[in-house]
Motif scaffolding. Structure first.
Motif, PDB file in Angstrom:
ATOM      1  N   TRP A   1      27.535 -21.643  27.452  1.00  0.00           N
ATOM      2  CA  TRP A   1      28.277 -22.385  26.441  1.00  0.00           C
ATOM      3  C   TRP A   1      27.360 -22.799  25.291  1.00  0.00           C
ATOM      4  O   TRP A   1      26.160 -23.022  25.501  1.00  0.00           O
ATOM      5  CB  TRP A   1      28.852 -23.675  27.030  1.00  0.00           C
ATOM      6  CG  TRP A   1      29.860 -23.514  28.130  1.00  0.00           C
ATOM      7  CD1 TRP A   1      31.224 -23.511  28.018  1.00  0.00           C
ATOM      8  CD2 TRP A   1      29.583 -23.393  29.540  1.00  0.00           C
ATOM      9  NE1 TRP A   1      31.815 -23.375  29.254  1.00  0.00           N
ATOM     10  CE2 TRP A   1      30.840 -23.289  30.211  1.00  0.00           C
ATOM     11  CE3 TRP A   1      28.419 -23.331  30.296  1.00  0.00           C
ATOM     12  CZ2 TRP A   1      30.932 -23.156  31.597  1.00  0.00           C
ATOM     13  CZ3 TRP A   1      28.509 -23.195  31.666  1.00  0.00           C
ATOM     14  CH2 TRP A   1      29.755 -23.109  32.302  1.00  0.00           C
TER      15      TRP A   1
ATOM     16  N   MET B   1      31.428 -27.914  36.985  1.00  0.00           N
ATOM     17  CA  MET B   1      32.615 -27.504  36.241  1.00  0.00           C
ATOM     18  C   MET B   1      33.628 -28.638  36.172  1.00  0.00           C
ATOM     19  O   MET B   1      34.248 -28.890  35.128  1.00  0.00           O
ATOM     20  CB  MET B   1      33.231 -26.268  36.885  1.00  0.00           C
ATOM     21  CG  MET B   1      32.330 -25.039  36.872  1.00  0.00           C
ATOM     22  SD  MET B   1      32.003 -24.412  35.208  1.00  0.00           S
ATOM     23  CE  MET B   1      33.565 -23.620  34.846  1.00  0.00           C
ATOM     24  N   GLU B   2      33.786 -29.328  37.282  1.00  0.00           N
ATOM     25  CA  GLU B   2      34.757 -30.436  37.344  1.00  0.00           C
ATOM     26  C   GLU B   2      34.377 -31.567  36.395  1.00  0.00           C
ATOM     27  O   GLU B   2      35.237 -32.168  35.740  1.00  0.00           O
ATOM     28  CB  GLU B   2      34.826 -30.954  38.782  1.00  0.00           C
ATOM     29  CG  GLU B   2      35.795 -32.108  38.993  1.00  0.00           C
ATOM     30  CD  GLU B   2      35.785 -32.593  40.433  1.00  0.00           C
ATOM     31  OE1 GLU B   2      36.095 -33.785  40.646  1.00  0.00           O
ATOM     32  OE2 GLU B   2      35.455 -31.791  41.343  1.00  0.00           O
ATOM     33  N   GLU B   3      33.077 -31.854  36.285  1.00  0.00           N
ATOM     34  CA  GLU B   3      32.625 -32.964  35.439  1.00  0.00           C
ATOM     35  C   GLU B   3      32.194 -32.497  34.042  1.00  0.00           C
ATOM     36  O   GLU B   3      31.666 -33.294  33.262  1.00  0.00           O
ATOM     37  CB  GLU B   3      31.455 -33.673  36.123  1.00  0.00           C
ATOM     38  CG  GLU B   3      31.865 -34.339  37.440  1.00  0.00           C
ATOM     39  CD  GLU B   3      30.697 -35.053  38.115  1.00  0.00           C
ATOM     40  OE1 GLU B   3      29.557 -34.956  37.589  1.00  0.00           O
ATOM     41  OE2 GLU B   3      30.921 -35.705  39.150  1.00  0.00           O
ATOM     42  N   ASN B   4      32.414 -31.233  33.748  1.00  0.00           N
ATOM     43  CA  ASN B   4      32.141 -30.690  32.403  1.00  0.00           C
ATOM     44  C   ASN B   4      30.698 -30.888  31.946  1.00  0.00           C
ATOM     45  O   ASN B   4      30.417 -31.416  30.863  1.00  0.00           O
ATOM     46  CB  ASN B   4      33.100 -31.326  31.371  1.00  0.00           C
ATOM     47  CG  ASN B   4      34.531 -30.920  31.604  1.00  0.00           C
ATOM     48  OD1 ASN B   4      34.819 -29.769  31.907  1.00  0.00           O
ATOM     49  ND2 ASN B   4      35.443 -31.884  31.493  1.00  0.00           N
ATOM     50  N   TRP B   5      29.766 -30.434  32.770  1.00  0.00           N
ATOM     51  CA  TRP B   5      28.355 -30.574  32.409  1.00  0.00           C
ATOM     52  C   TRP B   5      27.982 -29.736  31.195  1.00  0.00           C
ATOM     53  O   TRP B   5      26.881 -29.878  30.654  1.00  0.00           O
ATOM     54  CB  TRP B   5      27.482 -30.157  33.589  1.00  0.00           C
ATOM     55  CG  TRP B   5      27.545 -31.091  34.761  1.00  0.00           C
ATOM     56  CD1 TRP B   5      28.252 -32.256  34.853  1.00  0.00           C
ATOM     57  CD2 TRP B   5      26.856 -30.938  36.004  1.00  0.00           C
ATOM     58  NE1 TRP B   5      28.061 -32.847  36.075  1.00  0.00           N
ATOM     59  CE2 TRP B   5      27.213 -32.052  36.819  1.00  0.00           C
ATOM     60  CE3 TRP B   5      26.000 -29.988  36.533  1.00  0.00           C
ATOM     61  CZ2 TRP B   5      26.720 -32.223  38.109  1.00  0.00           C
ATOM     62  CZ3 TRP B   5      25.498 -30.153  37.813  1.00  0.00           C
ATOM     63  CH2 TRP B   5      25.849 -31.259  38.597  1.00  0.00           C
TER      64      TRP B   5
ATOM     65  N   GLY C   1      29.643 -26.794  24.077  1.00  0.00           N
ATOM     66  CA  GLY C   1      30.801 -26.956  24.956  1.00  0.00           C
ATOM     67  C   GLY C   1      31.797 -25.820  24.923  1.00  0.00           C
ATOM     68  O   GLY C   1      32.767 -25.822  25.693  1.00  0.00           O
ATOM     69  N   GLN C   2      31.551 -24.811  24.056  1.00  0.00           N
ATOM     70  CA  GLN C   2      32.455 -23.674  23.957  1.00  0.00           C
ATOM     71  C   GLN C   2      31.842 -22.457  24.660  1.00  0.00           C
ATOM     72  O   GLN C   2      30.704 -22.086  24.380  1.00  0.00           O
ATOM     73  CB  GLN C   2      32.718 -23.324  22.483  1.00  0.00           C
ATOM     74  CG  GLN C   2      33.327 -24.452  21.678  1.00  0.00           C
ATOM     75  CD  GLN C   2      34.728 -24.802  22.165  1.00  0.00           C
ATOM     76  OE1 GLN C   2      35.575 -23.925  22.356  1.00  0.00           O
ATOM     77  NE2 GLN C   2      34.969 -26.099  22.361  1.00  0.00           N
ATOM     78  N   LYS C   3      32.599 -21.860  25.564  1.00  0.00           N
ATOM     79  CA  LYS C   3      32.085 -20.699  26.288  1.00  0.00           C
ATOM     80  C   LYS C   3      31.896 -19.528  25.332  1.00  0.00           C
ATOM     81  O   LYS C   3      32.800 -19.167  24.579  1.00  0.00           O
ATOM     82  CB  LYS C   3      33.048 -20.295  27.405  1.00  0.00           C
ATOM     83  CG  LYS C   3      32.578 -19.097  28.212  1.00  0.00           C
ATOM     84  CD  LYS C   3      33.580 -18.726  29.302  1.00  0.00           C
ATOM     85  CE  LYS C   3      33.154 -17.457  30.035  1.00  0.00           C
ATOM     86  NZ  LYS C   3      34.133 -17.049  31.079  1.00  0.00           N
TER      87      LYS C   3
ATOM     88  N   GLN D   1      29.351 -29.929  28.332  1.00  0.00           N
ATOM     89  CA  GLN D   1      29.615 -30.670  27.101  1.00  0.00           C
ATOM     90  C   GLN D   1      28.331 -31.290  26.540  1.00  0.00           C
ATOM     91  O   GLN D   1      27.470 -31.767  27.301  1.00  0.00           O
ATOM     92  CB  GLN D   1      30.654 -31.760  27.349  1.00  0.00           C
ATOM     93  CG  GLN D   1      32.032 -31.224  27.708  1.00  0.00           C
ATOM     94  CD  GLN D   1      32.611 -30.314  26.626  1.00  0.00           C
ATOM     95  OE1 GLN D   1      32.399 -30.542  25.421  1.00  0.00           O
ATOM     96  NE2 GLN D   1      33.336 -29.274  27.056  1.00  0.00           N
TER      97      GLN D   1
ATOM     98  N   TRP E   1      22.280 -25.541  36.820  1.00  0.00           N
ATOM     99  CA  TRP E   1      22.611 -25.683  35.396  1.00  0.00           C
ATOM    100  C   TRP E   1      21.334 -25.887  34.581  1.00  0.00           C
ATOM    101  O   TRP E   1      20.409 -26.572  35.012  1.00  0.00           O
ATOM    102  CB  TRP E   1      23.547 -26.869  35.176  1.00  0.00           C
ATOM    103  CG  TRP E   1      24.950 -26.637  35.657  1.00  0.00           C
ATOM    104  CD1 TRP E   1      25.359 -26.514  36.951  1.00  0.00           C
ATOM    105  CD2 TRP E   1      26.113 -26.513  34.849  1.00  0.00           C
ATOM    106  NE1 TRP E   1      26.706 -26.312  37.011  1.00  0.00           N
ATOM    107  CE2 TRP E   1      27.209 -26.312  35.726  1.00  0.00           C
ATOM    108  CE3 TRP E   1      26.358 -26.545  33.477  1.00  0.00           C
ATOM    109  CZ2 TRP E   1      28.506 -26.140  35.273  1.00  0.00           C
ATOM    110  CZ3 TRP E   1      27.649 -26.391  33.022  1.00  0.00           C
ATOM    111  CH2 TRP E   1      28.718 -26.184  33.914  1.00  0.00           C
TER     112      TRP E   1
ATOM    113  N   THR F   1      26.968 -34.808  27.689  1.00  0.00           N
ATOM    114  CA  THR F   1      26.639 -35.033  29.099  1.00  0.00           C
ATOM    115  C   THR F   1      25.313 -35.785  29.212  1.00  0.00           C
ATOM    116  O   THR F   1      24.339 -35.469  28.533  1.00  0.00           O
ATOM    117  CB  THR F   1      26.528 -33.694  29.849  1.00  0.00           C
ATOM    118  OG1 THR F   1      27.801 -33.038  29.811  1.00  0.00           O
ATOM    119  CG2 THR F   1      26.125 -33.901  31.301  1.00  0.00           C
TER     120      THR F   1
END
Length: 619
Positions: A287, A221-225, A290-292, A227, A257, A230
């Protein structure tokens, strides 16, 4: 403690080899002599109920006094988490605990442990008098059953609680019994060779080989996997759908993931897009680009179908990313390949195949689990109770067997017969709770593993001296552990009064008996209608009926009372051949009872292949 009345009562223990032993109790004296292994036993003649405390004296080289003993009825309370659930966790817990002063109700808690060989002793456990302090952490279903039963029959009640959350019926069955069943013949060797320490270390070593060093901190979550850009070049590849244990990641609990790219043309992009992922164990966040678009918590029996806004889609490459969390047993994608696809109107893009996978966090818990092989809990938590005199058993379990619900039709009766044979007390009463309603109600008729498990439970009523408490109306869509255990205990008590005590009462709600087809309508008849069927609806509409023709496609049906029968029909089915009732995890509009207030049991009239046909322990 409570000793069982009206029964040849075995008392047993240990002494020096050859030591003479005499048991004195309630006017009886019985002698024995310890064998070469130091084991001795005596049998007391049957005794009537006694409410005043008695003393048992055991004379050998020393003297032991057991005080405050009553004579009445003893019930074993077993199963998984809904039997394990504490009084302190149920509705109105504070008042229930305050009122729990029942000196003639006695409690025994079996410690939770596993063993691959039968155990004779229970360590660190003792009988307790029911008080507000001792009842807090005791089984709620067991307590309410025992409390209500004692009020009805007015004799001392002993409750032996032996349960473990998330366990399957096979682990509560002896090796000798389970290996007689189809597909279980080879399990004897696996049970014999099971070793707790070796198993734990093996699971840990194998998982490290599969994923390398265990991640110590969650980063996804912190590194936005989620997106699309990635870098996933170092991620593992896994073929979905599958539970990750089946792909070599045994005992992986934590966060994982998954990601896949797929292509769309300009004509593909429009309104009404949906992402179908099937069932996921247990929680997910999903997602697209990148959009939930969705997510569910602890909903392993719910198929994920998420709407995808057309504005987030694009011509060419699109990305799907799914973060899955699982804390116990098996994790990942649990449905078949045809449940994994992206849909736009009538067009479907299959998504089964190779996905990228990365483990984000590991919960390093490799303790032996009761479900690793069959018989582990029978050996450790049932066998040492035998041959303690009992009146019968109550059972609340089945959720963990829903992946193989059809087979439960065999494995559950097999366990009941196994206990009865080993206890040597004949066909003692065995009462069980049918699975409660749970999860989001379905919008259209479809196959359902929980409905199939309930059907297997209903079929178990063919076994002599069994009774079933239906809980289809007192569950919780958002909680697999419904808080209303008072009604569960009370309905079990009604079954006990009929099955165990021969009372002339209505102990069950309506159960399907037969059907008759007349033109485009089906007439359903019931057993256990009591003083009459009751529809809890001011307009008399009966909900949760489905009907199908030869094409096996079910439609919601209309239904109405006709005396003690129900007439079912649908304008969409001209020639009906099958009817189903409450055939889902959560028939939320359920409203059919008898006038005694007991709910009808779900049923189907067909025997068409279901979603769990052919599934067994290793599947």
């Amino acid at each position: 403690m409570v000793l069982q009345r009206n029964l040849n009562l075995k008392i047993w223990g240990n002494a020096e080899p050859g030591e003479k032993v005499m048991v004195s109790f309630n006017g009886q004296k019985q002698k024995s002599k310890a064998n070469t292994f130091g084991k001795w036993s005596v049998v007391l003649d049957p005794m009537k109920a006694v409410k005043e405390p008695l003393i048992m004296t055991v004379h050998g080289n020393n003297v032991i006094e057991l005080k405050n003993i009553l004579i009445g009825d003893v019930w074993v309370c077993s199963g998984q988490s809904n039997m394990q659930m504490k009084v302190s966790e149920c509705i109105d817990a504070e008042n229930e605990i305050k009122a729990a002063n029942y000196p003639n109700l006695r409690l025994f808690e079996v410690p939770r442990t596993v063993s691959n060989t039968p155990v004779d002793h229970i360590a660190n456990a003792s009988w307790k008098v029911c008080t507000p302090e001792t009842i807090k952490n005791f089984s709620a279903a067991g307590y309410f059953f025992g409390r209500d039963l004692q009020k009805e029959i007015d004799v001392p009640i002993g409750l032996i609680h032996t349960s473990w959350g998330a366990t399957c019926v096979e682990t509560w069955t002896s090796k000798a019994s389970i290996t007689k069943l189809p597909k279980y013949g080879d399990f004897g060797t696996r049970i014999d060779h099971y070793d707790e320490t070796t198993a734990s270390q093996k699971f840990e070593d194998n998982l490290k080989k599969a994923i390398g060093k265990f991640p110590e901190k969650e980063l996804g979550m912190e590194e936005n996997w989620m997106q699309p850009n990635t870098d996933r070049s170092t991620w593992n590849t896994i073929e979905l759908p599958t539970l990750w244990e089946n792909a070599g990641y045994q005992r992986l609990n934590g966060l994982v993931w998954f990601s896949i790219d797929f292509n769309l043309t300009e004509t593909d992009i429009g309104s009404g897009a949906q992402l179908h992922l099937g069932k996921i164990h247990d929680s997910d966040i999903t997602w697209v680009n990148g959009q939930k678009i969705g997510g569910m918590n602890w909903s392993n029996n719910v198929e994920r179908v998420y709407a995808v806004p057309s504005k987030i889609l694009k011509v060419g490459k699109n990305n799907i990313s799914v973060r899955v969390e699982d804390k116990y047993y098996k994790g990942g994608f649990a449905s078949k390949a045809n449940k994994l696809f992206f849909q736009m109107g009538k067009k479907k893009i299959p998504l089964s195949g190779n996905w990228k996978m990365k483990v984000d966090k590991v919960i390093p818990d490799f303790k032996p689990l009761p479900n690793d092989v069959p018989s582990l809990l029978y050996n450790a938590m049932i066998h040492p109770l035998i041959p303690y005199g009992i009146k019968g058993a109550i059972w609340y379990q089945g959720e963990s067997n829903t992946p193989r619900s059809k087979e439960y039709e065999i494995t559950f009766p097999n366990m009941i017969n196994n206990w009865r044979e080993d206890w040597g007390q004949g066909n003692f009463p065995f009462l069980f709770v049918q699975l409660a309603n749970f999860q989001v109600a379905k919008s259209t008729p479809k196959e359902d593993a929980w409905a199939e498990l309930r059907e297997s439970q209903t079929k178990t009523l063919r076994v002599i001296n069994t009774g079933m408490a239906v809980a289809i109306d007192i569950g919780d869509a958002n909680n697999i552990h419904p808080l209303n255990k008072q009604d569960v205990g009370n309905r079990l008590m009604f079954s006990a009064l009929k099955v165990a005590y021969g009372k002339d009462i209505v102990h069950s709600g309506p159960i399907y008996q037969s059907m008759q087809i007349e033109d485009n309508k089906v007439i359903i008849s019931f057993d256990h209608a009591g003083s009459g069927l009751l529809v809890k609806n001011k307009h008399g509409y009966i909900n949760e009926f489905e009907i199908a023709g030869d094409d096996k496609k079910f439609y919601w049906a209309k239904a109405k009372l006709d005396g003690n029968q129900i007439i079912v029909w649908s304008d969409d089915v001209n020639k009906p051949v099958a009817v189903r009732f409450a055939w889902s995890m959560n028939p939320a509009e359920f409203n059919l009872y008898n006038k005694e207030g007991l709910p009808a049991s779900p049923f189907r009239t067909d025997d068409w292949e279901g979603v769990t046909d052919g599934k067994s322990f290793d599947d």
